[in-house]
Motif scaffolding. Structure first.
Motif, PDB file in Angstrom:
ATOM      1  N   LYS A   8      38.791  40.796  37.118  1.00  7.94           N
ATOM      2  CA  LYS A   8      38.333  40.290  38.411  1.00  7.94           C
ATOM      3  C   LYS A   8      36.846  39.975  38.507  1.00  7.94           C
ATOM      4  O   LYS A   8      36.464  39.619  39.356  1.00  7.94           O
ATOM      5  CB  LYS A   8      38.828  40.848  39.705  1.00  7.94           C
ATOM      6  CG  LYS A   8      40.384  41.132  39.577  1.00  7.94           C
ATOM      7  CD  LYS A   8      40.914  41.724  40.938  1.00  7.94           C
ATOM      8  CE  LYS A   8      42.342  41.535  40.798  1.00  7.94           C
ATOM      9  NZ  LYS A   8      43.161  42.284  39.951  1.00  7.94           N
ATOM     10  N   SER A   9      36.262  40.739  37.516  1.00  7.05           N
ATOM     11  CA  SER A   9      34.784  40.750  37.558  1.00  7.05           C
ATOM     12  C   SER A   9      34.201  41.171  36.133  1.00  7.05           C
ATOM     13  O   SER A   9      34.759  41.605  35.303  1.00  7.05           O
ATOM     14  CB  SER A   9      34.286  41.820  38.444  1.00  7.05           C
ATOM     15  OG  SER A   9      34.515  43.163  38.020  1.00  7.05           O
ATOM     16  N   ASP A  12      35.036  44.692  35.246  1.00  9.29           N
ATOM     17  CA  ASP A  12      36.758  44.712  34.612  1.00  9.29           C
ATOM     18  C   ASP A  12      36.671  44.246  33.240  1.00  9.29           C
ATOM     19  O   ASP A  12      37.362  44.749  32.162  1.00  9.29           O
ATOM     20  CB  ASP A  12      37.390  44.060  35.016  1.00  9.29           C
ATOM     21  CG  ASP A  12      37.730  44.514  36.869  1.00  9.29           C
ATOM     22  OD1 ASP A  12      37.530  45.665  36.945  1.00  9.29           O
ATOM     23  OD2 ASP A  12      37.709  43.496  37.835  1.00  9.29           O
ATOM     24  N   ASP A 328      30.301  48.131  46.569  1.00 10.64           N
ATOM     25  CA  ASP A 328      31.290  47.142  46.442  1.00 10.64           C
ATOM     26  C   ASP A 328      30.656  45.597  46.476  1.00 10.64           C
ATOM     27  O   ASP A 328      29.844  45.356  47.315  1.00 10.64           O
ATOM     28  CB  ASP A 328      32.513  47.327  47.434  1.00 10.64           C
ATOM     29  CG  ASP A 328      33.767  47.295  46.884  1.00 10.64           C
ATOM     30  OD1 ASP A 328      34.136  47.464  45.636  1.00 10.64           O
ATOM     31  OD2 ASP A 328      34.848  47.343  47.564  1.00 10.64           O
ATOM     32  N   TYR A 329      31.112  44.922  45.659  1.00 18.57           N
ATOM     33  CA  TYR A 329      30.818  43.464  45.642  1.00 18.57           C
ATOM     34  C   TYR A 329      31.682  42.602  45.047  1.00 18.57           C
ATOM     35  O   TYR A 329      32.700  42.891  44.126  1.00 18.57           O
ATOM     36  CB  TYR A 329      29.538  43.445  44.893  1.00 18.57           C
ATOM     37  CG  TYR A 329      29.681  43.659  43.344  1.00 18.57           C
ATOM     38  CD1 TYR A 329      29.918  44.803  42.774  1.00 18.57           C
ATOM     39  CD2 TYR A 329      29.742  42.525  42.457  1.00 18.57           C
ATOM     40  CE1 TYR A 329      30.143  45.063  41.447  1.00 18.57           C
ATOM     41  CE2 TYR A 329      29.903  42.543  41.071  1.00 18.57           C
ATOM     42  CZ  TYR A 329      30.175  43.645  40.505  1.00 18.57           C
ATOM     43  OH  TYR A 329      30.439  43.753  39.207  1.00 18.57           O
ATOM     44  N   LYS A 330      31.375  41.188  45.524  1.00 21.73           N
ATOM     45  CA  LYS A 330      32.345  40.095  44.690  1.00 21.73           C
ATOM     46  C   LYS A 330      31.279  39.215  44.139  1.00 21.73           C
ATOM     47  O   LYS A 330      30.507  38.673  44.631  1.00 21.73           O
ATOM     48  CB  LYS A 330      33.242  39.498  45.933  1.00 21.73           C
ATOM     49  CG  LYS A 330      34.193  38.533  45.329  1.00 21.73           C
ATOM     50  CD  LYS A 330      34.964  38.008  46.449  1.00 21.73           C
ATOM     51  CE  LYS A 330      36.089  36.777  45.776  1.00 21.73           C
ATOM     52  NZ  LYS A 330      36.910  36.256  47.043  1.00 21.73           N
ATOM     53  N   GLU A 331      31.670  39.133  42.716  1.00 21.94           N
ATOM     54  CA  GLU A 331      30.985  38.232  41.922  1.00 21.94           C
ATOM     55  C   GLU A 331      30.935  36.587  42.525  1.00 21.94           C
ATOM     56  O   GLU A 331      32.207  36.239  42.710  1.00 21.94           O
ATOM     57  CB  GLU A 331      31.464  38.246  40.573  1.00 21.94           C
ATOM     58  CG  GLU A 331      30.826  39.494  40.216  1.00 21.94           C
ATOM     59  CD  GLU A 331      31.218  39.727  38.432  1.00 21.94           C
ATOM     60  OE1 GLU A 331      30.792  40.459  37.843  1.00 21.94           O
ATOM     61  OE2 GLU A 331      32.005  38.773  37.982  1.00 21.94           O
TER      62      GLU A 331
END
Length: 358
Positions: A8-9, A12, A328-331
C-alpha cells in the motif's frame, strides 16, 4: 502466499522478501585476490578467494565444523584453509583434508556460481546446481572492443528498491539533478514512452532539440553533426531485481531511429541488496565513440559520478525517514510514477514466483 495485497506504500514495498533466483553483481573484478574476503549479499555472508591459477570462487562464509568464517582463512595451492582447525576446502566446495583425522568428510560447502564480465563479477544467488543463464542480463558491450566503459562502486544506505523506483522515474531529473546534469523543467514536456516489454518496463524521453541532444558528445562530434537533425533518447528497463539497463542513443539525420549515423551509450545500474536497508550499488557507462579520447571519458565519469551521488543521497534520506518517522501518512501518486508503478508489478511477479510454494 501472494504479496500483492500487502503493498500500500513504499514502506510496504521495500519490505518485500529478497529474491535469490537471479544474477547480481558481487563486486568488481579488481576487488578479489588470493586473500579471502567476506561480503554480505542478500543477507548472506559469502567468502571470495582466487586460487593460485586465478580462478575466483565464492563459498558460504562458514566452516562446516564450527561456523568459523572462512574469510579469515588462507589459500594453500588451490584450497581455502580454515584458520581455526585447518580444514581444507577444494575449489568445488568439497573437503580435501581434515588435519586431525585420516578420512575427509563428504560434506560440501554451498558454492555460488560466478561469471566475470568486463569490470564486474556476477553471482547467481539461487540453487547453485541450477544457475539460470537465461536470466543473465545482456551486457556483452562491457567486453566489446567497439565500446569503452567507465564505472564506479558506491554503497547506498537504503533498500535497493528505492533505487529501482528512482531509475524508473525520469521526472526527478529536473530537480534532484538540476545542478549536476543541468536538466530543467523542459524535460517534462519531452515526448515520453512507457511500455511493458517482455524484459520489463521500458521508460524513455526523446529530445529533438539540436543543441541539447548533442551535449553528451565530445566537441569534435558535436562539430561534425552541427546543423543536422538530431534525436537523443534517454531510457532504460529494469531487466532483473539487480540490473537496470539504459540505452542513450543519439540519432543523426532526418531518418530518426532508422538513421545510419548513431552514437550509442549504454548506462547500466547494478543494485545488489546487502541487507534490507543497505545496497551495493555499481554503475557503468559504455560508449561506442571517442574510444581513444581519454580526456572525454575522465570527464564523463566525473560528470556521472556527481549525478549518481545525488541518487544515492536521495535513497539514503528516504530510508532514514522510512525507518525513523512513525507518523501515519498516505502516499500521493503523481504522473511521473507510472513506470515505477508498472515495475512494482514486475517485481511482485518475481517475488510471487519465487515464494509461491512456501
Amino acid at each position: 502466499m501472494n504479496f500483492s495485497d500487502n503493498i500500500k506504500s513504499v514502506k510496504d514495498y521495500i519490505r518485500l522478501p529478497l529474491v535469490y533466483d537471479h544474477w547480481y553483481v558481487a563486486g568488481l573484478v579488481e576487488e578479489f585476490g588470493e586473500k579471502p574476503q567476506a561480503k554480505t549479499l542478500l543477507d548472506r555472508s559469502i567468502a571470495f578467494y582466487r586460487t593460485e591459477n586465478g580462478e575466483l570462487n565464492a563459498f558460504q562464509n562458514r566452516c562446516l565444523h564450527r561456523s568459523f568464517p572462512l574469510s579469515e582463512g588462507f589459500v594453500q595451492g588451490e584450497n581455502l584453509v580454515c584458520r581455526y582447525h585447518g580444514i581444507h576446502y577444494a575449489p568445488d566446495g568439497t573437503i580435501a583434508r581434515i588435519p586431525c583425522q585420516d578420512q575427509a568428510s563428504k560434506r560440501r560447502l554451498h558454492k555460488y556460481p560466478l561469471r566475470e564480465v568486463g569490470p564486474f563479477v556476477f553471482i547467481w544467488m539461487g540453487d547453485p546446481d541450477q544457475p539460470d543463464d537465461t536470466k543473465f542480463p545482456d551486457v556483452s558491450f562491457l567486453e566489446s572492443p567497439d565500446y569503452r566503459t567507465v564505472h564506479e562502486a558506491l554503497c547506498i544506505n537504503g533498500n535497493y528498491l528505492l533505487m529501482h523506483e528512482n531509475l524508473n522515474d525520469l521526472t526527478h531529473f529536473a530537480y534532484l539533478h538540476k545542478d549536476s546534469f543541468r536538466i530543467g523543467e523542459f524535460f517534462f514536456d519531452l515526448p515520453t514512452q512507457i511500455e511493458q516489454r517482455p524484459e520489463g518496463v521500458w521508460c524513455a524521453r526523446v529530445d529533438r532539440d539540436p543543441n541539447r541532444a548533442i551535449v553528451a558528445l565530445p566537441p569534435d562530434l558535436q562539430a561534425k553533426v552541427e546543423g543536422k537533425a538530431v534525436e537523443r533518447w534517454d531510457g532504460g528497463v529494469s531487466v532483473s531485481p539487480g540490473v537496470f539497463i539504459g540505452d542513450i542513443p543519439v540519432y543523426v539525420g532526418d531518418a530518426g531511429i532508422d538513421s545510419d549515423e548513431v552514437y550509442r551509450q549504454r548506462i547500466v545500474h547494478y543494485m545488489t541488496p546487502e541487507t534490507a536497508t543497505s545496497t551495493h550499488y555499481y554503475w557503468s557507462m559504455s560508449s561506442d565513440f571517442a574510444l581513444d579520447n581519454d580526456e572525454y571519458h575522465v570527464g564523463l565519469k566525473a560528470h556521472l559520478s556527481n549525478g549518481f551521488d545525488e541518487d544515492k543521497w536521495a535513497c539514503d534520506h528516504m530510508q532514514r525517514l522510512l525507518d525513523d518517522d512513525t507518523v501515519d501518512y498516505k502516499e500521493m501518486i503523481i504522473a511521473g510514477d507510472k513506470a515505477g508503478l508498472l515495475f512494482r508489478r514486475v517485481m511482485l511477479n518475481w517475488v510471487n514466483e519465487e515464494y509461491a510454494s512456501r
